[in-house]
Write a protein that holds these residues in place. Structure first.
Motif, PDB file in Angstrom:
ATOM      1  N   LEU A  25       0.830  -1.213   0.000  1.00 28.57           N
ATOM      2  CA  LEU A  25       0.000   0.000   0.000  1.00 28.57           C
ATOM      3  C   LEU A  25       0.860   1.256   0.000  1.00 28.57           C
ATOM      4  O   LEU A  25       0.503   2.259  -0.639  1.00 28.57           O
ATOM      5  CB  LEU A  25      -0.931  -0.005   1.217  1.00 28.57           C
ATOM      6  N   THR A  26       1.984   1.210   0.718  1.00 32.68           N
ATOM      7  CA  THR A  26       2.881   2.369   0.747  1.00 32.68           C
ATOM      8  C   THR A  26       3.436   2.663  -0.636  1.00 32.68           C
ATOM      9  O   THR A  26       3.449   3.823  -1.090  1.00 32.68           O
ATOM     10  CB  THR A  26       4.032   2.119   1.734  1.00 32.68           C
ATOM     11  N   LEU A  27       3.905   1.615  -1.324  1.00 34.11           N
ATOM     12  CA  LEU A  27       4.437   1.806  -2.673  1.00 34.11           C
ATOM     13  C   LEU A  27       3.343   2.284  -3.629  1.00 34.11           C
ATOM     14  O   LEU A  27       3.575   3.194  -4.447  1.00 34.11           O
ATOM     15  CB  LEU A  27       5.047   0.497  -3.176  1.00 34.11           C
ATOM     16  N   ALA A  28       2.173   1.693  -3.524  1.00 32.81           N
ATOM     17  CA  ALA A  28       1.069   2.112  -4.393  1.00 32.81           C
ATOM     18  C   ALA A  28       0.663   3.554  -4.102  1.00 32.81           C
ATOM     19  O   ALA A  28       0.363   4.331  -5.022  1.00 32.81           O
ATOM     20  CB  ALA A  28      -0.127   1.172  -4.206  1.00 32.81           C
ATOM     21  N   ASN A  29       0.663   3.927  -2.819  1.00 37.06           N
ATOM     22  CA  ASN A  29       0.315   5.294  -2.440  1.00 37.06           C
ATOM     23  C   ASN A  29       1.330   6.289  -2.994  1.00 37.06           C
ATOM     24  O   ASN A  29       0.970   7.358  -3.503  1.00 37.06           O
ATOM     25  CB  ASN A  29       0.245   5.394  -0.911  1.00 37.06           C
ATOM     26  N   GLN A  30       2.612   5.934  -2.890  1.00 38.24           N
ATOM     27  CA  GLN A  30       3.645   6.811  -3.444  1.00 38.24           C
ATOM     28  C   GLN A  30       3.493   6.976  -4.951  1.00 38.24           C
ATOM     29  O   GLN A  30       3.659   8.082  -5.486  1.00 38.24           O
ATOM     30  CB  GLN A  30       5.024   6.255  -3.095  1.00 38.24           C
ATOM     31  N   ASP A  31       3.170   5.881  -5.642  1.00 33.04           N
ATOM     32  CA  ASP A  31       2.983   5.964  -7.094  1.00 33.04           C
ATOM     33  C   ASP A  31       1.774   6.836  -7.446  1.00 33.04           C
ATOM     34  O   ASP A  31       1.822   7.637  -8.387  1.00 33.04           O
ATOM     35  CB  ASP A  31       2.800   4.561  -7.676  1.00 33.04           C
ATOM     36  N   GLN A  32       0.688   6.674  -6.696  1.00 32.58           N
ATOM     37  CA  GLN A  32      -0.507   7.473  -6.974  1.00 32.58           C
ATOM     38  C   GLN A  32      -0.266   8.956  -6.727  1.00 32.58           C
ATOM     39  O   GLN A  32      -0.699   9.801  -7.521  1.00 32.58           O
ATOM     40  CB  GLN A  32      -1.667   6.974  -6.105  1.00 32.58           C
ATOM     41  N   ILE A  33       0.433   9.268  -5.636  1.00 30.38           N
ATOM     42  CA  ILE A  33       0.724  10.681  -5.359  1.00 30.38           C
ATOM     43  C   ILE A  33       1.709  11.234  -6.388  1.00 30.38           C
ATOM     44  O   ILE A  33       1.603  12.394  -6.819  1.00 30.38           O
ATOM     45  CB  ILE A  33       1.272  10.836  -3.928  1.00 30.38           C
ATOM     46  N   ALA A  34       2.661  10.390  -6.793  1.00 28.80           N
ATOM     47  CA  ALA A  34       3.644  10.838  -7.787  1.00 28.80           C
ATOM     48  C   ALA A  34       2.972  11.203  -9.103  1.00 28.80           C
ATOM     49  O   ALA A  34       3.430  12.114  -9.808  1.00 28.80           O
ATOM     50  CB  ALA A  34       4.699   9.757  -8.005  1.00 28.80           C
TER      51      ALA A  34
END
Length: 366
Positions: free
Chosen positions: A133-142
């Motif tokens: 979820l952390t990696l996915a969240n970073q990708d979405q915010i990016a």
């Protein structure tokens, strides 16, 4: 004292059970103990499950106790309403809905305890899910910042390209006036003549423009880089502000979902254990022979039923008798001449009054 308490938990009639044998009393004490300890396990399970929701031990224990009392009352009701019958199939039909309810209660009790038993494995699964979820969240915010950063980087590239192109132009002009002085190009004359001076002046003007362009682009690039740095700072802040939501991803539903990803066999055996505990009082009553308590209870219940049926039949007979008497009395009265003459007189008077009223109405109409 403990035996009496467990007998009370079984939901049996204590007045009747007092006059039964010790074996019969022990049977119902065992059933009551099963009901009691099932309620205790339900209290523990509900308290743990609610603790994962509220993160407050006092609230969790309070609601857990209420839930345990509810389960205790349901189990006690289920056991106490199963009556021994003369036919085994009647008992099975009677117990079927109660068995279904007991299965539901077993699922509700076993699931929170499974969460506690497999807590370490569930934490590992949740950790992996949080990392994803952390990696996915970073990708979405990016994705919100990447287009703007890419556009600014393209602007920097464009400015740098302008500078490089201008430098190439200046270098070309430099070679032009040098070769003119060497006599290898242009007029092919050695020395610094008018043509050389003209080319040198053109180079110097281009060099000044290059220097001015460098200074200007340097300021623009510095401004763009500051914008990129601000976007990167905003990105980091947004990732940091959303991280607590991911860190808190360990609620009841998340843990149940994580439990379902683990091998099902251990959880299934735990469920079977609680199912056996929950349904054992019901099956104990089904398979046990009809004892003295069952006969005495049936005698007490049938005595009341017989008395009620007797009262209902007496009322029916009384109603039928009263109806027969009324019919006979009115039949005798109908044959009396005095009553006939009296009703004939009243009927004549009524018809006269109706005729007079009709006459008056017609008269007023004219």
């Amino acid at each position: 004292m403990l035996k009496k308490f467990f007998i009370l938990c079984s939901g049996s009639d204590t007045d009747i059970l007092e006059h039964c044998s010790n074996g019969e009393q022990n049977k119902y004490a065992g059933i009551g103990a099963t009901v009691f300890f099932t309620a205790v396990m339900a209290t523990i399970a509900a308290s743990y499950a609610l603790f994962t929701v509220f993160d407050n031990p006092f609230i969790a224990v309070s609601f857990g106790v209420v839930w345990g009392l509810l389960i205790f009352n349901l189990d006690r009701f289920i056991v106490s309403t199963i009556k021994k019958r003369d036919r085994f199939m009647d008992e099975v039909i009677q117990a079927t809905p109660r068995i279904v309810l007991a299965i539901i209660i077993a699922v509700v009790i076993s699931k929170p305890l499974e969460l506690k038993i497999f807590e370490k494995e569930i934490n590992q699964v949740l950790l992996e899910q949080k990392n994803d979820l952390t990696l996915a969240n970073q990708d979405q915010i990016a994705q919100q910042f990447t287009p703007a950063v890419a556009a600014l980087e393209n602007d920097i590239t464009t400015l740098e390209t302008q500078t490089i192109a201008k430098e190439a132009e200046v270098n070309a002009l430099y070679n032009t006036y040098i070769t003119e002085a060497e006599g290898t190009s242009g007029t092919q004359r050695l020395g610094k003549g008018p043509v050389y001076k003209e080319k040198r002046d053109k180079h110097d003007a281009a060099l000044a423009e290059l220097q001015q362009l460098k200074n200007s682009n340097k300021e623009k690039i510095a401004g763009i880089e500051s914008q990129i740095a601000q976007l990167q700072t905003d990105y980091s802040k947004k990732v940091e502000s959303s991280q607590p939501v991911i860190d808190g991803f360990d609620g009841l539903m998340a843990r149940i979902t994580a439990l379902n990803t683990l091998p099902w066999l251990p959880s299934f055996f735990i469920f079977l254990l609680f199912l056996a505990i929950e349904t054992s009082p019901i099956f104990a009553k089904l398979v046990s022979p009809k004892g003295s308590y069952d006969y005495k209870l049936e005698d007490a219940e049938t005595a009341v039923k017989t008395w009620v049926d007797q009262k209902v039949n007496e009322r029916k007979i009384l109603l039928q008798t009263d109806m027969a008497l009324n019919n006979r009395i009115y039949s005798d009265i109908a044959e009396e001449d005095e009553l006939y003459q009296y009703k004939r007189k009243k009927a004549r008077e009524l018809m006269q009054l109706q005729a007079d009223a009709f006459f008056e109405h017609q008269k007023n109409a004219l």
